[in-house]
Design a protein around this motif. Structure first.
Motif, PDB file in Angstrom:
ATOM      1  N   GLN A   4       0.817  -1.201   0.000  1.00 45.41           N
ATOM      2  CA  GLN A   4       0.000   0.000   0.000  1.00 45.41           C
ATOM      3  C   GLN A   4       0.861   1.265   0.000  1.00 45.41           C
ATOM      4  O   GLN A   4       0.500   2.263  -0.617  1.00 45.41           O
ATOM      5  CB  GLN A   4      -0.928   0.008   1.218  1.00 45.41           C
ATOM      6  CG  GLN A   4      -2.070  -0.956   1.089  1.00 45.41           C
ATOM      7  CD  GLN A   4      -2.972  -0.905   2.306  1.00 45.41           C
ATOM      8  OE1 GLN A   4      -2.564  -0.437   3.364  1.00 45.41           O
ATOM      9  NE2 GLN A   4      -4.183  -1.409   2.155  1.00 45.41           N
ATOM     10  N   LYS A   5       2.012   1.255   0.661  1.00 46.67           N
ATOM     11  CA  LYS A   5       2.903   2.412   0.684  1.00 46.67           C
ATOM     12  C   LYS A   5       3.401   2.737  -0.718  1.00 46.67           C
ATOM     13  O   LYS A   5       3.495   3.910  -1.105  1.00 46.67           O
ATOM     14  CB  LYS A   5       4.099   2.174   1.612  1.00 46.67           C
ATOM     15  CG  LYS A   5       3.844   2.400   3.050  1.00 46.67           C
ATOM     16  CD  LYS A   5       5.159   2.265   3.792  1.00 46.67           C
ATOM     17  CE  LYS A   5       4.983   2.582   5.252  1.00 46.67           C
ATOM     18  NZ  LYS A   5       6.250   2.501   5.972  1.00 46.67           N
ATOM     19  N   LYS A   6       3.715   1.707  -1.492  1.00 46.03           N
ATOM     20  CA  LYS A   6       4.189   1.921  -2.852  1.00 46.03           C
ATOM     21  C   LYS A   6       3.130   2.640  -3.673  1.00 46.03           C
ATOM     22  O   LYS A   6       3.431   3.565  -4.427  1.00 46.03           O
ATOM     23  CB  LYS A   6       4.543   0.593  -3.520  1.00 46.03           C
ATOM     24  CG  LYS A   6       5.839  -0.012  -3.060  1.00 46.03           C
ATOM     25  CD  LYS A   6       6.117  -1.283  -3.840  1.00 46.03           C
ATOM     26  CE  LYS A   6       7.376  -1.952  -3.355  1.00 46.03           C
ATOM     27  NZ  LYS A   6       7.650  -3.187  -4.088  1.00 46.03           N
ATOM     28  N   TYR A   7       1.867   2.174  -3.541  1.00 47.41           N
ATOM     29  CA  TYR A   7       0.801   2.808  -4.307  1.00 47.41           C
ATOM     30  C   TYR A   7       0.513   4.232  -3.861  1.00 47.41           C
ATOM     31  O   TYR A   7       0.214   5.108  -4.675  1.00 47.41           O
ATOM     32  CB  TYR A   7      -0.477   1.961  -4.247  1.00 47.41           C
ATOM     33  CG  TYR A   7      -0.389   0.723  -5.120  1.00 47.41           C
ATOM     34  CD1 TYR A   7      -0.234   0.841  -6.493  1.00 47.41           C
ATOM     35  CD2 TYR A   7      -0.457  -0.543  -4.566  1.00 47.41           C
ATOM     36  CE1 TYR A   7      -0.139  -0.280  -7.283  1.00 47.41           C
ATOM     37  CE2 TYR A   7      -0.373  -1.672  -5.351  1.00 47.41           C
ATOM     38  CZ  TYR A   7      -0.214  -1.534  -6.707  1.00 47.41           C
ATOM     39  OH  TYR A   7      -0.131  -2.638  -7.503  1.00 47.41           O
ATOM     40  N   VAL A   8       0.642   4.492  -2.572  1.00 45.18           N
ATOM     41  CA  VAL A   8       0.418   5.828  -2.052  1.00 45.18           C
ATOM     42  C   VAL A   8       1.519   6.766  -2.559  1.00 45.18           C
ATOM     43  O   VAL A   8       1.245   7.893  -3.007  1.00 45.18           O
ATOM     44  CB  VAL A   8       0.352   5.823  -0.513  1.00 45.18           C
ATOM     45  CG1 VAL A   8       0.345   7.233   0.046  1.00 45.18           C
ATOM     46  CG2 VAL A   8      -0.869   5.049  -0.037  1.00 45.18           C
ATOM     47  N   VAL A   9       2.777   6.335  -2.525  1.00 45.18           N
ATOM     48  CA  VAL A   9       3.898   7.150  -3.003  1.00 45.18           C
ATOM     49  C   VAL A   9       3.762   7.370  -4.515  1.00 45.18           C
ATOM     50  O   VAL A   9       3.967   8.480  -5.019  1.00 45.18           O
ATOM     51  CB  VAL A   9       5.251   6.484  -2.650  1.00 45.18           C
ATOM     52  CG1 VAL A   9       6.411   7.180  -3.340  1.00 45.18           C
ATOM     53  CG2 VAL A   9       5.450   6.457  -1.158  1.00 45.18           C
ATOM     54  N   LEU A  10       3.411   6.321  -5.238  1.00 44.71           N
ATOM     55  CA  LEU A  10       3.233   6.427  -6.683  1.00 44.71           C
ATOM     56  C   LEU A  10       2.096   7.390  -7.018  1.00 44.71           C
ATOM     57  O   LEU A  10       2.227   8.228  -7.922  1.00 44.71           O
ATOM     58  CB  LEU A  10       2.954   5.038  -7.281  1.00 44.71           C
ATOM     59  CG  LEU A  10       2.820   4.973  -8.789  1.00 44.71           C
ATOM     60  CD1 LEU A  10       4.096   5.417  -9.476  1.00 44.71           C
ATOM     61  CD2 LEU A  10       2.462   3.569  -9.222  1.00 44.71           C
TER      62      LEU A  10
END
Length: 181
Positions: A4-10
């Motif tokens: 989920q962190k990856k998608y939020v940063v992206l």
């Protein structure tokens, strides 16, 4: 959680990039549509009547007519002087009672004058090739005088003229006179 962190940063990066593109588009679209000076921008040669550059163009055209007349008149004078010198030398050659020494001196003088005329023409051609519209060159015992249109005379043009003269005639920089007409 990592997923989920990856998608939020992206998503944050895509949103920031989209915002930057939108702001850039808004700022570049708000420029006035009048012609501005930009490096490499094309411009039209003819201007409108109220434009100040048109006034300069009219002055330059008037100046160039006066300059053309001046340069044409001076070239005619110089050509007539050169023809007179050559005619006088031919007269000396054609006289039967002229000594060989006088004929030899006349021939040397004519050869020397032709050499000077050739150097003058070479210097004029080079200066014209460097971007000047008109040019006259006179070589005398005191040095070299170059006459160019006054509108084309600036610090850079003086260096160009000095280089053209010194590359074809052995003269010191102090003996080169540049005149605007």
């Amino acid at each position: 959680m990592k997923f989920q962190k990856k998608y939020v940063v992206l998503a944050a990066l895509v949103l920031a990039l989209g915002t930057a593109v939108y702001i850039n588009w808004q700022l570049s679209g708000s420029k006035p549509s009048t012609a501005s000076k930009e490096l490499g921008a094309a411009s039209y040669v003819s201007a409108t009547v109220g434009d100040s550059s048109n006034d300069e163009a009219v002055q330059t055209a008037a100046l160039s007519k006066e300059s053309k007349n001046y340069f044409a008149t001076e070239r005619t004078k110089r050509q007539s002087t050169q023809d007179k010198i050559i005619d006088e030398a031919n007269e000396i050659f054609s006289l039967e009672n002229t000594s060989e020494e006088d004929k030899s001196d006349a021939q040397k003088n004519v050869e020397e004058m032709l050499k000077v005329f050739t150097i003058q023409d070479s210097i004029e051609s080079i200066i014209k090739a460097k971007g000047f519209t008109e040019c006259l060159c006179y070589i005398s015992d005191e040095g070299v005088t170059v006459i160019v249109p006054d509108a084309e005379l600036n610090d850079t043009s003086v260096l160009v003229i000095d280089d053209a003269v010194t590359s074809h005639y052995e003269v010191d920089f102090e003996d080169i006179s540049i005149v605007g007409a």
